[in-house]
Design an enzyme around this catalytic site. Sequence first.
Site, PDB file in Angstrom:
ATOM      1  N   PRO A   9       0.794  -1.229   0.000  1.00 17.11           N
ATOM      2  CA  PRO A   9       0.000   0.000   0.000  1.00 17.11           C
ATOM      3  C   PRO A   9       0.828   1.283   0.000  1.00 17.11           C
ATOM      4  CG  PRO A   9      -0.154  -1.147   2.119  1.00 17.11           C
ATOM      5  CD  PRO A   9       0.504  -2.088   1.157  1.00 17.11           C
ATOM      6  N   ASN A  10       0.335   2.226  -0.765  1.00 14.89           N
ATOM      7  CA  ASN A  10       0.873   3.595  -0.843  1.00 14.89           C
ATOM      8  C   ASN A  10       2.203   3.704  -1.589  1.00 14.89           C
ATOM      9  OD1 ASN A  10      -1.283   4.832   0.720  1.00 14.89           O
ATOM     10  ND2 ASN A  10      -0.413   3.684   2.439  1.00 14.89           N
ATOM     11  N   ARG A  17       3.905  11.096  -1.695  1.00 13.80           N
ATOM     12  CA  ARG A  17       3.896  10.819  -0.249  1.00 13.80           C
ATOM     13  C   ARG A  17       5.259  11.166   0.381  1.00 13.80           C
ATOM     14  NH1 ARG A  17       4.689   4.387   1.130  1.00 13.80           N
ATOM     15  NH2 ARG A  17       4.079   5.167   3.165  1.00 13.80           N
ATOM     16  N   TYR A  22      10.677   9.369   1.304  1.00 17.84           N
ATOM     17  CA  TYR A  22      10.684   8.419   0.188  1.00 17.84           C
ATOM     18  C   TYR A  22      11.232   8.997  -1.120  1.00 17.84           C
ATOM     19  CZ  TYR A  22       7.774   5.782   3.419  1.00 17.84           C
ATOM     20  OH  TYR A  22       7.324   5.110   4.526  1.00 17.84           O
ATOM     21  N   ASN A  73       8.216  -5.455  -1.236  1.00 16.07           N
ATOM     22  CA  ASN A  73       8.129  -4.368  -0.255  1.00 16.07           C
ATOM     23  C   ASN A  73       6.668  -4.338   0.198  1.00 16.07           C
ATOM     24  OD1 ASN A  73       7.981  -2.093   1.254  1.00 16.07           O
ATOM     25  ND2 ASN A  73       8.930  -0.728  -0.246  1.00 16.07           N
ATOM     26  N   ALA A  76       3.314  -0.916   4.636  1.00 16.01           N
ATOM     27  CA  ALA A  76       2.790  -0.955   6.007  1.00 16.01           C
ATOM     28  C   ALA A  76       2.421  -2.372   6.453  1.00 16.01           C
ATOM     29  CB  ALA A  76       1.586  -0.037   6.128  1.00 16.01           C
ATOM     30  N   HIS A  79       4.579  -4.714   8.836  1.00 23.76           N
ATOM     31  CA  HIS A  79       4.569  -4.668  10.294  1.00 23.76           C
ATOM     32  C   HIS A  79       3.303  -5.253  10.919  1.00 23.76           C
ATOM     33  CE1 HIS A  79       7.731  -1.977   9.097  1.00 23.76           C
ATOM     34  NE2 HIS A  79       6.883  -1.102   8.601  1.00 23.76           N
ATOM     35  N   GLU A  97      13.223  -9.050   0.952  1.00 24.18           N
ATOM     36  CA  GLU A  97      12.435  -7.929   1.489  1.00 24.18           C
ATOM     37  C   GLU A  97      13.145  -6.609   1.183  1.00 24.18           C
ATOM     38  OE1 GLU A  97      12.740  -7.862   5.745  1.00 24.18           O
ATOM     39  OE2 GLU A  97      11.028  -6.503   5.982  1.00 24.18           O
ATOM     40  N   HIS A  99      12.905  -2.287   1.736  1.00 21.01           N
ATOM     41  CA  HIS A  99      12.304  -1.057   2.251  1.00 21.01           C
ATOM     42  C   HIS A  99      13.098   0.125   1.729  1.00 21.01           C
ATOM     43  CE1 HIS A  99       9.511  -3.204   4.666  1.00 21.01           C
ATOM     44  NE2 HIS A  99      10.487  -3.959   5.100  1.00 21.01           N
ATOM     45  N   ILE A 100      12.386   1.070   1.167  1.00 21.81           N
ATOM     46  CA  ILE A 100      13.033   2.257   0.587  1.00 21.81           C
ATOM     47  C   ILE A 100      13.697   3.072   1.698  1.00 21.81           C
ATOM     48  CG2 ILE A 100      12.570   4.430  -0.627  1.00 21.81           C
ATOM     49  CD1 ILE A 100      10.164   2.871  -1.971  1.00 21.81           C
ATOM     50  N   SER A 101      12.950   3.274   2.769  1.00 19.36           N
ATOM     51  CA  SER A 101      13.478   4.046   3.903  1.00 19.36           C
ATOM     52  C   SER A 101      14.181   3.111   4.884  1.00 19.36           C
ATOM     53  CB  SER A 101      12.333   4.773   4.610  1.00 19.36           C
ATOM     54  OG  SER A 101      11.468   3.831   5.235  1.00 19.36           O
ATOM     55  N   ARG A 106      13.333   4.264  12.350  1.00 18.49           N
ATOM     56  CA  ARG A 106      12.034   4.954  12.425  1.00 18.49           C
ATOM     57  C   ARG A 106      11.249   4.497  13.668  1.00 18.49           C
ATOM     58  NH1 ARG A 106       9.302   5.022   6.676  1.00 18.49           N
ATOM     59  NH2 ARG A 106       7.981   6.538   7.781  1.00 18.49           N
TER      60      ARG A 106
HETATM   61  C1  DQA Z   1       8.295   1.139   3.630  1.00 14.90           C
HETATM   62  C2  DQA Z   1       8.424   1.323   5.145  1.00 14.90           C
HETATM   63  C3  DQA Z   1       7.104   1.019   5.833  1.00 14.90           C
HETATM   64  O1  DQA Z   1       7.252   1.171   7.239  1.00 14.90           O
HETATM   65  C4  DQA Z   1       6.035   1.965   5.354  1.00 14.90           C
HETATM   66  O2  DQA Z   1       4.797   1.650   5.937  1.00 14.90           O
HETATM   67  C5  DQA Z   1       5.935   2.025   3.873  1.00 14.90           C
HETATM   68  C6  DQA Z   1       7.147   1.965   3.066  1.00 14.90           C
HETATM   69  C7  DQA Z   1       9.576   1.552   2.880  1.00 14.90           C
HETATM   70  O3  DQA Z   1       9.700   1.167   1.727  1.00 14.90           O
HETATM   71  O4  DQA Z   1      10.416   2.254   3.438  1.00 14.90           O
HETATM   72  O5  DQA Z   1       4.857   2.208   3.320  1.00 14.90           O
HETATM   73  O6  DQA Z   1       8.071  -0.222   3.376  1.00 14.90           O
END
Ligand code: DQA
Length: 142
Positions: A9-10, A17, A22, A73, A76, A79, A97, A99-101, A106
């Site tokens: 998502p997102n 966003r 990001y 990825n 959200a 978690h 797996e 994660h961009i960030s 965090r």
């Molecule tokens: C994310 C990190 C997640 O915590 C967050 O909910 C995202 C993006 C990342 O790519 O850094 O939507 O997966």
Amino acid sequence: MRILVINGPNINMLGIREPGIYGSSTYADLCKMIEIYAAEKGVEVKLFQSNHEGSIVDEIQAAYQKFDGIVINPAAYTHTSVAILDALKSVAIPAVEIHISDVTKREDFRQISYAGMACKKSFIGLGFDGYLRGIDWLIDNN
Ligand code: DQA
């Protein structure tokens, strides 16, 4: 080699966003980058993005015996989703797996990764480059 790239998502909101976290590149930019890289490496790639947990589970199940690796990825759902964890375990396709960030730096609620428990490798906090490192890892470990 066939690799399925799944974004949760997102991720389709990249560029809009939270650009401080990001970046300003879009989901279309990400897709293009992955497609170009995969073509260079001679890898067949399918890109899938969904805001719906069950659709992600469906896509993982449909990958059974069709894909040799998954780059995921879960955003959200990383978690929260035991369903995505179980789907990855069910198909037993080598998964990486992304994660961009840098989620490790965090909020506390981002410190658990259910999907990560079914992944052989994680690339965290490398921006879009993490997806390419994920593809490389799957090629090298195929
Ligand atoms: C994310 C990190 C997640 O915590 C967050 O909910 C995202 C993006 C990342 O790519 O850094 O939507 O997966």
